[in-house]
Design an enzyme around this catalytic site. Sequence first.
Site, PDB file in Angstrom:
ATOM      1  NE  ARG A  81      -3.525  -0.188   2.763  1.00 41.67           N
ATOM      2  CZ  ARG A  81      -3.999  -0.692   3.916  1.00 41.67           C
ATOM      3  NH1 ARG A  81      -3.601  -0.194   5.071  1.00 41.67           N
ATOM      4  NH2 ARG A  81      -4.858  -1.680   3.911  1.00 41.67           N
ATOM      5  NE  ARG A 151      -2.135   2.035   9.488  1.00 45.38           N
ATOM      6  CZ  ARG A 151      -2.932   0.986   9.279  1.00 45.38           C
ATOM      7  NH1 ARG A 151      -3.728   0.945   8.236  1.00 45.38           N
ATOM      8  NH2 ARG A 151      -2.936  -0.041  10.112  1.00 45.38           N
ATOM      9  CE  LYS A 214      -5.823  -0.396  11.244  1.00 43.30           C
ATOM     10  NZ  LYS A 214      -6.798  -1.031  10.342  1.00 43.30           N
ATOM     11  CE  LYS A 216      -7.431   3.496   9.086  1.00 39.96           C
ATOM     12  NZ  LYS A 216      -8.534   2.632   8.637  1.00 39.96           N
ATOM     13  CB  CYS A 434     -13.784  -3.684   2.023  1.00 39.55           C
ATOM     14  SG  CYS A 434     -14.424  -5.319   2.390  1.00 39.55           S
ATOM     15  CB  CYS A 440      -9.178  -9.389   2.878  1.00 37.25           C
ATOM     16  SG  CYS A 440      -9.206  -8.865   4.597  1.00 37.25           S
ATOM     17  CB  CYS A 479     -14.819  -8.911   8.307  1.00 34.59           C
ATOM     18  SG  CYS A 479     -13.492  -7.732   8.606  1.00 34.59           S
ATOM     19  CB  CYS A 483     -11.819  -1.954   4.793  1.00 33.54           C
ATOM     20  SG  CYS A 483     -10.858  -2.806   6.045  1.00 33.54           S
TER      21      CYS A 483
HETATM   22 FE1  SRM Z   1      -8.841  -1.815   6.259  1.00 34.21          FE
HETATM   23  C1  SRM Z   1      -7.379  -4.371   7.868  1.00 34.21           C
HETATM   24  C2  SRM Z   1      -8.123  -3.255   3.355  1.00 34.21           C
HETATM   25  C3  SRM Z   1      -9.640   1.060   4.748  1.00 34.21           C
HETATM   26  C4  SRM Z   1     -10.431  -0.783   9.156  1.00 34.21           C
HETATM   27  N1  SRM Z   1      -7.878  -3.510   5.768  1.00 34.21           N
HETATM   28  C5  SRM Z   1      -7.310  -4.427   6.618  1.00 34.21           C
HETATM   29  C6  SRM Z   1      -6.508  -5.474   5.828  1.00 34.21           C
HETATM   30  C7  SRM Z   1      -5.106  -4.986   5.702  1.00 34.21           C
HETATM   31  C8  SRM Z   1      -6.560  -6.900   6.372  1.00 34.21           C
HETATM   32  C9  SRM Z   1      -5.462  -7.317   7.320  1.00 34.21           C
HETATM   33  O1  SRM Z   1      -5.278  -6.686   8.369  1.00 34.21           O
HETATM   34  O2  SRM Z   1      -4.790  -8.285   7.013  1.00 34.21           O
HETATM   35  C10 SRM Z   1      -7.263  -5.392   4.455  1.00 34.21           C
HETATM   36  C11 SRM Z   1      -6.472  -5.813   3.241  1.00 34.21           C
HETATM   37  C12 SRM Z   1      -7.377  -6.358   2.164  1.00 34.21           C
HETATM   38  C13 SRM Z   1      -6.705  -6.534   0.879  1.00 34.21           C
HETATM   39  O3  SRM Z   1      -6.517  -7.693   0.452  1.00 34.21           O
HETATM   40  O4  SRM Z   1      -6.371  -5.535   0.227  1.00 34.21           O
HETATM   41  C14 SRM Z   1      -7.772  -3.972   4.500  1.00 34.21           C
HETATM   42  N2  SRM Z   1      -8.744  -1.186   4.428  1.00 34.21           N
HETATM   43  C15 SRM Z   1      -8.517  -1.949   3.331  1.00 34.21           C
HETATM   44  C16 SRM Z   1      -8.772  -1.175   2.047  1.00 34.21           C
HETATM   45  C17 SRM Z   1      -7.829  -1.576   0.915  1.00 34.21           C
HETATM   46  C18 SRM Z   1     -10.234  -1.360   1.641  1.00 34.21           C
HETATM   47  C19 SRM Z   1     -10.608  -0.928   0.262  1.00 34.21           C
HETATM   48  O5  SRM Z   1     -11.372  -1.687  -0.335  1.00 34.21           O
HETATM   49  O6  SRM Z   1     -10.202   0.111  -0.218  1.00 34.21           O
HETATM   50  C20 SRM Z   1      -8.606   0.253   2.578  1.00 34.21           C
HETATM   51  C21 SRM Z   1      -7.171   0.705   2.517  1.00 34.21           C
HETATM   52  C22 SRM Z   1      -7.008   2.037   3.092  1.00 34.21           C
HETATM   53  C23 SRM Z   1      -5.654   2.639   2.892  1.00 34.21           C
HETATM   54  O7  SRM Z   1      -5.318   2.908   1.740  1.00 34.21           O
HETATM   55  O8  SRM Z   1      -4.985   2.891   3.893  1.00 34.21           O
HETATM   56  C24 SRM Z   1      -9.019   0.065   4.037  1.00 34.21           C
HETATM   57  N3  SRM Z   1      -9.787  -0.116   6.883  1.00 34.21           N
HETATM   58  C25 SRM Z   1     -10.143   0.890   6.038  1.00 34.21           C
HETATM   59  C26 SRM Z   1     -11.134   1.720   6.654  1.00 34.21           C
HETATM   60  C27 SRM Z   1     -11.838   2.910   6.007  1.00 34.21           C
HETATM   61  C28 SRM Z   1     -11.121   4.188   6.202  1.00 34.21           C
HETATM   62  O9  SRM Z   1     -10.067   4.229   6.851  1.00 34.21           O
HETATM   63  O10 SRM Z   1     -11.604   5.191   5.704  1.00 34.21           O
HETATM   64  C29 SRM Z   1     -11.376   1.179   7.917  1.00 34.21           C
HETATM   65  C30 SRM Z   1     -12.439   1.677   8.930  1.00 34.21           C
HETATM   66  C31 SRM Z   1     -12.084   2.927   9.607  1.00 34.21           C
HETATM   67  C32 SRM Z   1     -11.393   2.657  10.910  1.00 34.21           C
HETATM   68  O11 SRM Z   1     -10.177   2.461  10.889  1.00 34.21           O
HETATM   69  O12 SRM Z   1     -12.076   2.598  11.937  1.00 34.21           O
HETATM   70  C33 SRM Z   1     -10.511   0.034   8.044  1.00 34.21           C
HETATM   71  N4  SRM Z   1      -8.858  -2.444   8.249  1.00 34.21           N
HETATM   72  C34 SRM Z   1      -9.609  -1.909   9.239  1.00 34.21           C
HETATM   73  C35 SRM Z   1      -9.430  -2.701  10.445  1.00 34.21           C
HETATM   74  C36 SRM Z   1     -10.081  -2.448  11.821  1.00 34.21           C
HETATM   75  C37 SRM Z   1      -9.330  -1.483  12.642  1.00 34.21           C
HETATM   76  C38 SRM Z   1      -9.837  -1.370  14.051  1.00 34.21           C
HETATM   77  O13 SRM Z   1     -10.033  -0.247  14.515  1.00 34.21           O
HETATM   78  O14 SRM Z   1     -10.050  -2.403  14.702  1.00 34.21           O
HETATM   79  C39 SRM Z   1      -8.552  -3.759  10.092  1.00 34.21           C
HETATM   80  C40 SRM Z   1      -8.056  -4.887  11.006  1.00 34.21           C
HETATM   81  C41 SRM Z   1      -7.076  -4.444  12.028  1.00 34.21           C
HETATM   82  O15 SRM Z   1      -6.500  -3.370  11.961  1.00 34.21           O
HETATM   83  O16 SRM Z   1      -6.868  -5.226  12.938  1.00 34.21           O
HETATM   84  C42 SRM Z   1      -8.225  -3.567   8.720  1.00 34.21           C
HETATM   85 FE1  SF4 Z   2     -10.875  -7.386   4.839  1.00 37.72          FE
HETATM   86 FE2  SF4 Z   2     -12.763  -6.950   6.598  1.00 37.72          FE
HETATM   87 FE3  SF4 Z   2     -11.366  -4.923   5.659  1.00 37.72          FE
HETATM   88 FE4  SF4 Z   2     -13.073  -6.094   4.091  1.00 37.72          FE
HETATM   89  S1  SF4 Z   2     -13.611  -5.017   5.979  1.00 37.72           S
HETATM   90  S2  SF4 Z   2     -10.963  -5.591   3.543  1.00 37.72           S
HETATM   91  S3  SF4 Z   2     -12.978  -8.180   4.747  1.00 37.72           S
HETATM   92  S4  SF4 Z   2     -10.567  -6.547   6.894  1.00 37.72           S
END
Ligand code: SRM
Ligand code: SF4
Length: 570
Positions: A81, A151, A214, A216, A434, A440, A479, A483
């Site tokens: 990323r 981030r 993390k 943001k 997402c 993922c 999930c 995201c």
């Molecule tokens: Fe996310 C984890 C993809 C935006 C909350 N996110 C992941 C992971 C890396 C899975 C992992 O930990 O192994 C996913 C990778 C999937 C893949 O194969 O690409 C993933 N997140 C994404 C992306 C690519 C979704 C998308 O379809 O665009 C976004 C990449 C953002 C970036 O460029 O940095 C993405 N993730 C978000 C958002 C939305 C936002 O930030 O606007 C959220 C919710 C907002 C928030 O943070 O509360 C988000 N991602 C998470 C979480 C839960 C965090 C938490 O507070 O518990 C995880 C899991 C974790 O961190 O444990 C996670």
């Molecule tokens: Fe993966 Fe869950 Fe984030 Fe979707 S919402 S990319 S399933 S961690």
Amino acid sequence: MSNDKNLIVEGKLSDNERLKKESNLLRGTITQDLADDVTGGFTADNFQLIRFHGMYQQDDRDIRAERAKQKLEPLHNVMLRARLPGGMITPKQWLEIDKFAQDYSIYGSIRLTTRQTFQFHGVLKPHIKSMHQTLNATGIDSIATAGDVNRNVLCTSNPIESEVHQQAWQWAAKISEHLLPKTNAYAEIWLNGEKVDSTQEDEPILGKNYLPRKFKTTVVIPPHNDVDVHANDLNFVAIAQDDQLIGFNVLVGGGLAMTHGDKSTFPRKADDFGFIPLDKTLDVAAAVVTTQRDWGNRVNRKNAKTKYTLERVGVETFKAEVEKRAGLTFAPSKPYEFTSRGDRFGWVEGIDGKHHLTLFIENGRILDYENKPLKTGCREIAKVHQGDFRLTANQNLIVAGVPTEQKQVIEDLAVKYGLKREDVSKQREDSMACVSLPTCPLAMAEAERYLPDAVSEIEAMLNKHDVGDESIIYRITGCPNGCGRAMLAEIGLVGKGPNKYNLHLGGNREGTRIPRMYKENISDVEIMAIIDELIEKWAKQRQPKEAFGDFVIRAGIVKPVIDSARDFYE
Ligand code: SRM
Ligand code: SF4
């Protein structure tokens, strides 16, 4: 917890705290793992540490079982990323990333994310170092796009009020730089940089153990809330006067993730701390980050984000500490309003007389599809484009800064390669998912691969009930991590298991209300039946211009979520 006001959570620290502490400022033994060609993966702590360098180890879940049957290890690879503050990327950079994706990634795609950057999926170990070097040579890095750090910093992709945008974007870039890790680890490991003695290094803002979780940050320009402020720990709301930025209202403590079955986790909106002048921006950013660094929960990662720290210590206590550390008192917030979130598709003319073309990219997945060679199209545009590209927080792409004499050339290319189409409905533009399966590891249900068909069904329902010119903010996440930001949608689907989702209703179009769970653990067929019924009711009973999310609240179909820490699970 025995300390005053519960400022610090006491107890056994989570294992991530140990590994950060022992990591030698994010170096670990990544270099040794990289040289080990027996496995395609990273071992032990390095599996986590590479995240701080912008990579996740993954494998394709579609083929995992088959490989296990053949007694093969999963096809380990990394997802990278990039760090692109405000989603800005030049055509020259685009051509490089396009070539890398084509030549060295398993899937060949460039995936635009919900946080204004791109991901390569499926890069095998032998290509990881050259990937970083290729990016570095064009001026892109992936430092701190994952892991317990600040981030990629978002900024409204607003090419119309370009003067304020330009200023806001510069702040996004400055904040990103200011909050970056200072360790030389990235340069040493990936760029063959000179070795530095880590005991001589300091991390004045993030701390040598980095953040509890993390973090943001966004810079947002009202009335557009395209970055979805309430998903973020820290937001700078741009306040302009006479088309000049004069300062920011600061919002702290948003976040969307939760864990199924754990009511100590919940999505939460950010709190308004007040207004600051521009020259205090970096101080306030550092003060919020260091307060969260020192007070965030390092025992339980599920409750470690800023939103939980605010709930535990109290918003006023947190705010007072930020004021103390930043050496200011927040002034009352200046008035502003969010009226929209979606991107403005098609051409718009900026105040500088340049033209900007926003292209809808379904799921942000840039690939050559049959009849829709999007990747080739972007490449052809990049070859002639004189402005820049902007990635939006809705996974779309803006060809920005096109001079009048070049407009037709860009238009023709966009049409030729299926990037600009007439057949994309407003509903499709307002829908998002997402990544989820197959890459993922946390995915419980399909999201990206389900979205296109799911939207077609909603489109058909809107037409059937004679509201085909309306749309609903519709988002799917595989999930509860959220995201795809379903927790700020009018209709949000949250993956629970294979083809099972929780259905949430009642967010609003501006992204300032969290939707409530309406039905738990139901199949796509059940979901569509419910949505069909609700759209029919909405079409018949709505007030003029009443949005779907507002209607379901007014009609009493769901109770609004007002104070999520207390009423989300009611
Ligand atoms: Fe996310 C984890 C993809 C935006 C909350 N996110 C992941 C992971 C890396 C899975 C992992 O930990 O192994 C996913 C990778 C999937 C893949 O194969 O690409 C993933 N997140 C994404 C992306 C690519 C979704 C998308 O379809 O665009 C976004 C990449 C953002 C970036 O460029 O940095 C993405 N993730 C978000 C958002 C939305 C936002 O930030 O606007 C959220 C919710 C907002 C928030 O943070 O509360 C988000 N991602 C998470 C979480 C839960 C965090 C938490 O507070 O518990 C995880 C899991 C974790 O961190 O444990 C996670
Ligand atoms: Fe993966 Fe869950 Fe984030 Fe979707 S919402 S990319 S399933 S961690």
